[in-house]
Structure formats: C-alpha cells, structure tokens
Motif scaffolding. Structure first.
Motif, PDB file in Angstrom:
ATOM      1  N   HIS A 142      -7.208  11.804 -50.130  1.00  0.00           N
ATOM      2  CA  HIS A 142      -8.325  12.244 -49.279  1.00  0.00           C
ATOM      3  C   HIS A 142      -9.211  13.265 -49.982  1.00  0.00           C
ATOM      4  N   ASP A 192     -11.179   7.023 -44.517  1.00  0.00           N
ATOM      5  CA  ASP A 192     -11.670   8.386 -44.748  1.00  0.00           C
ATOM      6  C   ASP A 192     -12.166   9.009 -43.445  1.00  0.00           C
ATOM      7  N   ALA A 242     -13.120  12.440 -50.292  1.00  0.00           N
ATOM      8  CA  ALA A 242     -13.819  12.507 -48.999  1.00  0.00           C
ATOM      9  C   ALA A 242     -13.979  13.950 -48.528  1.00  0.00           C
TER      10      ALA A 242
END
Length: 403
Positions: A49, A9, A52
C-alpha cells in the motif's frame, strides 16, 4: 501521470486502518532530501500500500491551494489536475440553485467529485447524482462526498448514455488523451457536439478549455446558448457552455477573487452591458483587464462600464483617468518607442533596476528583452509594449498597484 490507483487501493484507503496510515504518512517530510528513506519506511510498514499512501499524501498537499477539503479527499494526480477549483465549483452550484430551485443535478463526468461536493452543500438543490466510466474515480467520489457530509448517488456509466431524469446536467469532457492535450471540439471525450445533442431539451452546463473557439462553435455548429468564461485570482480557468438561456446575454465573463479572509468576491461583464466609444489617446492610467474579460471578447463592454477606452481597437489594453476598484492600474510616466537603444536610455534616466514588461500586439519576448536592457538602477517600473495602429509604442509606467 502519477501512480495508477486500483480498486484495492481505494478500499484500503477508505478503511479505518487506511485512514490511520494516511495520517502517519502525511506527517513525513516527503521532500527531495528524505523521499528515499520515507518510501523505505512506508514500504516496510505498509507493504503493498506504500505507493497509494505516498501518492495520496502528496496529492493532498498539492491540492490545498485548489480544493477546500483537499486534506480529507482521495484523488489521483490526473484527477487533481482536472478537478474544478472549489471557488469555481461553489459559484456554479450557487448559480444552479438560484436558477433551478429544487432541481436534481447530475454530473455525468463526475471524476473524484469536486463538483458534487459543492452541489451537495448548496441549499436549494434537491438531489445530486454523479457518474463516470472510471470505477476508481467513482469510488473516490463516493468517499469524498461522504467525507464532507454530503452524500450523492454514484453510478458507473457512460456520459453519452442517459442514466437519470435529472433536471440539470453538468459535464466536463476530457481535454487530454494518451498523446497529450487536445484542442479540437471533436477530440474531446466525450465529443462536445454529441454531448450537447444527447441531453438536448434539458439545461446543461458543459465545462471546456478557456481557449475554446466559441465563434466556431456558434457559426459552424449552431450553438445558441451562453458562453461563460471564468477566472480565479487572475488565472482563466474555464469556458462553461450553458444551454437553455434564450433571451439572456450570449457572452459572459465571471471574475472570482479570493479576499484576505478567504471569502470569494465576484463580478461579471456581459455583452448586454453596452459598448464603449472609439479608441482614444493614452490617458493617465493603463489598465490590463482580467483574462476572463479578454477571452470572452468583452473588453469594450468592460471599458464602457468604467469610463475607459482602448488604445487600439484590436488590443485589450485600456486607458483612462481612473482605475476601477479592485483592479490593478499603471500610472503613465512617459511614452517612447520600442527600440532597445531608446528603451535603455529612457529607463536608465529613470534609474530603473526592476522592470515588469507587459506585451500585446507585437512580437517581443519580455524575459529576453529585460536581460538585453541591462538595468542597474534602484527603481521598480512597468513597461507596456503594444501597438497603436501599425506603430509600436512603449509606455513607461510606475510598478502598478491594485485599487
């Protein structure tokens, strides 16, 4: 607890593609009404993603009031909660630079680098080192310090294993475990006494909870340094333990306040300031000292500086003929008892409809009492409930103002 960031991340968020994605996600509302659709949009556009990105955008928003560079930083929710506010970190960095010019400073529990950013920005500090056991937070600290143009040497290391010969050591032992907040000195991570012993012989600044029992620390564990209690804009933030302070005050209260233009004003009270005279009668004004002064046990020293006195030797409320500049004071209108029937009658006679209730020394729940008083007037007043000796006293005041 928030989202648990991974190394991947952080690598993505630090990339050019990640930075662009953060800009796009930051423009989304991310509120209760749109959160589900926003999450779906981010997930479809940045699969793998999305969590994050959303967590970072939300943390940046929450961090604005606390951290000057929040919009440029990476952090976890836990790290944001634990991070030192910019104004507090900057004040400490200035003190270190003034006291130890040319020093190299090592923050051995650096987390996401909030202190490193201020140390690196301070002229007079020759070098900055940060270390932590959490790999993700170290990576975030490297990004954060670089984002504001202040690079630091970052290490993955245990705080109880010295990894540098830095001139000054800074630490912030964790005050939470998996089961919640801890209060005992030996429950901190790393344990406070081990920390102080490991770096004995070097100046240390160790941040602790503002409710630290510093008397126990001195009497049972032999701490001989200085305890500094710090508040920011009326909220007590921390107690900082300074070693290597022989011949200086042992107790210090530092009060920081943010001005309208964003600058931070400060004043300090120490146990070298002198003491006040004995408690006396209720004067023209009631003054409630800043929480840092109260927590540091310096109410009488503060009173002596400003010509005030206590109502009772065990109670922190002060009184006198004037209010210190910058402080909030309440002009005394009437003194009464603490019984609800008497209070209701007195407040009704003064047409009170809005009431702030300040309590010290007696067992009263302000919110419950306010409801039971059933106020219906148009005036705003303040009720100070306290005791003088063994007697409960109600002091009716105006709504107060800052001088």
């Amino acid at each position: 607890m928030g989202y648990a960031f991974t190394d991947d991340d952080v690598t993505f968020l630090r990339s050019r593609h990640g930075a662009k994605a953060l800009d796009i996600v930051a423009a989304l509302p991310l509120d209760k009404q749109t959160m589900l659709s926003d999450i779906a949009q981010v997930r479809s556009r940045y699969p793998g993603h999305d969590a994050a990105l959303i967590e970072t955008a939300l943390c940046r928003r929450r961090g604005r009031a606390k951290l000057r560079a929040a919009e440029e930083m990476l952090f976890t929710d836990d790290a944001l909660q634990q991070a030192t506010a910019t104004a507090v970190a900057a004040h400490r960095a200035a003190e270190i630079a003034g006291r130890y010019p040319g020093a190299v400073v090592h923050d051995i529990t650096c987390s996401i680098g909030a202190e490193l950013m201020e140390l690196g920005a301070r002229q007079g500090i020759a070098g900055v080192i940060g270390s932590d056991l959490d790999r993700v937070r170290v990576a975030m600290a490297a990004y954060n310090t670089a984002a504001v143009g202040h690079r630091a040497t970052l290490l993955l290391a245990d705080a109880l294993t010295p990894t540098s010969t830095a001139d000054v050591v800074l630490a912030d032992p964790a005050r939470r475990t998996g089961s919640g907040r801890v209060f005992r000195l030996d429950q901190l991570t790393p344990p406070l006494l081990e920390l102080l012993t490991t770096y004995a012989g070097r100046p240390q600044a160790v941040k602790c909870a503002p409710g630290l029992d510093y008397r126990l620390l001195r009497e049972r564990f032999g701490f001989s340094g200085q305890v500094q209690v710090v508040s920011l804009d009326g909220a007590v933030r921390e107690a900082c333990l300074w070693t290597e302070r022989a011949g200086e005050p042992t107790q210090r209260a530092t009060v920081l306040r943010t001005a309208d233009d964003g600058t931070v004003d400060a004043y300090e009270v120490t146990d070298a300031d002198g003491d006040s005279s004995a408690p006396g009668e209720i004067g023209e004004w009631i003054v409630d000292p800043d929480g840092a002064v109260v927590r540091a046990g310096l109410v009488r020293n503060y009173a002596a500086r400003h010509g005030l006195w206590q109502l009772d030797p065990q109670i922190a409320y002060l009184t006198g003929a004037a209010v210190p500049a910058g402080e909030r004071g309440f002009r005394v209108l009437e003194v009464t008892g603490t019984g609800e029937r008497e209070l209701r009658k007195v407040l009704a006679a003064r047409d009170c409809g809005r009431l702030e209730i300040l309590v010290r020394g007696i067992d009263v729940d302000p919110d419950r009492l306010r409801k039971r008083l059933k106020l219906k007037g148009s005036q705003a007043l303040t009720l100070v409930l306290t005791r003088i000796g063994r007697k409960g006293v109600g002091i009716v005041c105006d709504e107060g103002r800052r001088f």
